[in-house]
Design a protein around this motif. Structure first.
Motif: not given
Length: 251
Positions: A3-25
């Motif tokens: 309920g706090l973040y109604p438009y958020a993807p899953s925590f697994a998706a957040f972790r995947s995005a974090f890893d992907r964007d860090y690798a490119r950075l």
């Protein structure tokens, strides 16, 4: 996600995005070190990288100890190693904490409703995506933001960072105008009062002084001061007032 973040993807998706964007950075970081970041006047790629390293270490300590570091922060040693080396170090410490914990575990955060590791996983996914683009931009190869992540990023900056009580930083000339922010079928209505900012998700009956709209990535970049106004209708003064208030909320 909840309920706090109604438009958020899953925590697994957040972790995947974090890893992907860090690798490119990290891939483009060496090419960006001495170059200015076009959207961040006065900063070079190395400045962004050192800033991100400090952020990572701060969050790693907030998870490890359960309390956000304050006294003696930032530690002096952060300024000693080369920028890329200190980023590798601090990123490793944050990843270690993410691997040791589940999102529901307690952690010290600046937002009272959510004192969990998941708060920082979400926040660091967004932080890394934005600074990945900064570093890519300094390297001359800017890349787009993920649309799904950007929608949640819009919700985050409006509802967590902008909305709320401004009684300790009253904006005397605030107009009380309402500005709608729209992306696809998503909508947020922001009302700018002197001592408060209200943000309502979805359709509302109150008339808006202006509407800002466009692709989620373009809207998020504008909200963070990293891109031009995507498109707008209505009062240009109200749109400018929203941008100015965001500068104060995110500095």
């Amino acid at each position: 996600m909840n309920g706090l973040y109604p438009y958020a993807p899953s925590f697994a998706a957040f972790r995947s995005a974090f890893d992907r964007d860090y690798a490119r950075l990290r891939e483009v970081a060496p090419e960006a070190l001495n170059n200015p970041v076009p959207e961040c006047p006065g900063w070079t790629g190395a400045d962004v990288i050192r800033h991100l390293a400090e952020v990572y270490l701060h969050k790693a300590e907030s998870i490890r100890t359960g309390v956000m570091p304050r006294d003696g922060w930032p530690p002096p040693w952060l300024s000693v190693p080369p920028a890329v080396d200190v980023l590798d170090d601090c990123h490793g410490r944050l990843v270690e904490q993410f691997q040791r914990h589940v999102p529901a575990d307690p952690a010290g955060t600046w937002w009272p409703p959510d004192q969990t590791v998941g708060f920082w996983l979400r926040r660091m996914a967004h932080e890394t995506a934005m600074h990945r683009r900064d570093v890519q931009s300094a390297a001359g190869v800017p890349g787009p933001l993920d649309e799904r992540l950007a929608l949640d990023g819009i919700d985050e900056v409006l509802t967590l960072m902008l909305a709320g009580d401004w009684s300790e930083e009253v904006i005397d000339d605030a107009s009380g105008a309402s500005v709608a922010v729209e992306c696809n079928e998503y909508r947020w209505t922001v009302t700018l009062e002197p001592a408060s900012v209200a943000v309502v998700r979805g359709e509302v009956s109150a008339p808006d002084a202006a509407t800002v709209f466009g692709h989620p990535g373009d809207v998020l970049l504008w909200l963070w001061g990293r891109g031009p106004l995507p498109a707008a209708d209505g009062s240009a003064d109200a749109v400018a007032e929203l941008r100015a208030r965001l500068v104060l909320a995110t500095q």
